[in-house]
Enzyme design. Sequence first.
Site, mmCIF file in Angstrom:
data_model
loop_
_atom_site.group_PDB
_atom_site.id
_atom_site.type_symbol
_atom_site.label_atom_id
_atom_site.label_comp_id
_atom_site.label_asym_id
_atom_site.label_seq_id
_atom_site.Cartn_x
_atom_site.Cartn_y
_atom_site.Cartn_z
ATOM 1 N N CYS A 57 0.939 -1.280 0.142
ATOM 2 C CA CYS A 57 -0.251 0.190 -0.010
ATOM 3 C C CYS A 57 0.831 1.303 -0.133
ATOM 4 O O CYS A 57 1.340 1.540 1.133
ATOM 5 C CB CYS A 57 -0.951 -0.081 1.338
ATOM 6 N N CYS A 66 -0.464 4.208 2.200
ATOM 7 C CA CYS A 66 -0.153 3.859 3.668
ATOM 8 C C CYS A 66 1.275 3.984 4.003
ATOM 9 O O CYS A 66 1.787 4.555 5.025
ATOM 10 C CB CYS A 66 -0.569 2.487 3.825
ATOM 11 N N ASP A 67 2.184 3.777 3.109
ATOM 12 C CA ASP A 67 3.622 3.521 3.589
ATOM 13 C C ASP A 67 4.496 4.462 2.751
ATOM 14 O O ASP A 67 5.714 4.481 3.305
ATOM 15 C CB ASP A 67 4.146 2.047 3.552
#
Length: 316
Positions: free
Chosen positions: A140, A143-144
């Site tokens: 992701c 997300c990261d």
Amino acid sequence: MSEEAEHHKCLIIGSGPAGYTAAIYAARADMKPVLYQGEEPGGQLMITTDVENYPGYPQGIKGPEMMEEFKQQAERFNTDVRFGFVTSVDFSSLPHKVVVDNKITMTADAVIISTGASANWLGLESEMRLRDSGGGVSACAVCDGFFYKGQDVALVGGGDSACEEATYLSKLCSKVSVIVRKDHFRASKIMQARVLENDKIEVLFNHETQEVLGEDGVEGVRLLNNKTNEETEIAVTGFFVAIGHKPNTDIFKEWLDTDDVGYIVHKPDSSATNIEGVFVSGDAADSVYRQAVTAAGTGCMAALDAERYLTDKGLH
Ligand code: NDP
């Protein structure tokens, strides 16, 4: 099917942000929900280290800790949270029938499906090890990606997700190497063009990942050119995998409308499916956003829709 047949007003299947949020709303509406946690209690966030984009956690929180807090909040209002995996359902008549662990049959007036989706992985030992240790392997980018600001990263995949995530990463990272196994993208032309015209992205067509290098954290990737059989290594600190997701919806396909990939179709502006009394929330119905916060939002919608449905039917 066994002899036991408990009846519940509201049964929730799945224990990610969608399922627990549905449970919080359903429990506070006195629907006495029973939630089955499934095979991976806590869902995808259990393999996430730091979550920094969920509102309300200004310092960030570990994925497993966040899911424990979701669970505690659902239990505070007396959600009956149970271990168990729903192995089949029968939505042919009311009330709906749900079988847990192939042996316990129960019936429910309303069923909320929050079974999520699972990212596809290459399946390399090095990839799994560094994913599970929080060492820099992720599925992701949204997300990261932030953790790799100003660094060089690699991303595998040739579809729309890969192109979208590579473009997203290029805004944060100094360089993004996109590893594509064929000599062309599967992505739509417009998404490809964005990648190919981006100076910060290098596309490595005909390349396959042999190993993600590094003991405690990603240090590089060993690649094979499948045309020339030449092996090369590139130095990166993050390794992103964008080779598709699989929604966990197989047991519902006999009853519910799904798209080609298996995502459950719901009515517009509603969590209602094609079967009355069955609602869907989270990634089981979402191939687009796939975020904890969007899953939680749709979990809330499913509980509100279920409550209205039960009230209209005189069952609540
Ligand atoms: P896709 O299934 O479309 O693409 C998967 C990609 O991963 C393909 O390029 C495939 O390669 C590659 N791949 C699969 N397995 C491996 C492997 N083992 N090793 C290396 N590469 C592999 O998945 P997406 O997640 O990209 O997209 C899913 C759906 O969502 C699609 O319908 C897409 O159009 C849509 N979507 C739309 C977006 C938008 O419009 N903004 C954004 C994101 C997704 P190969 O081509 O060789 O099979």
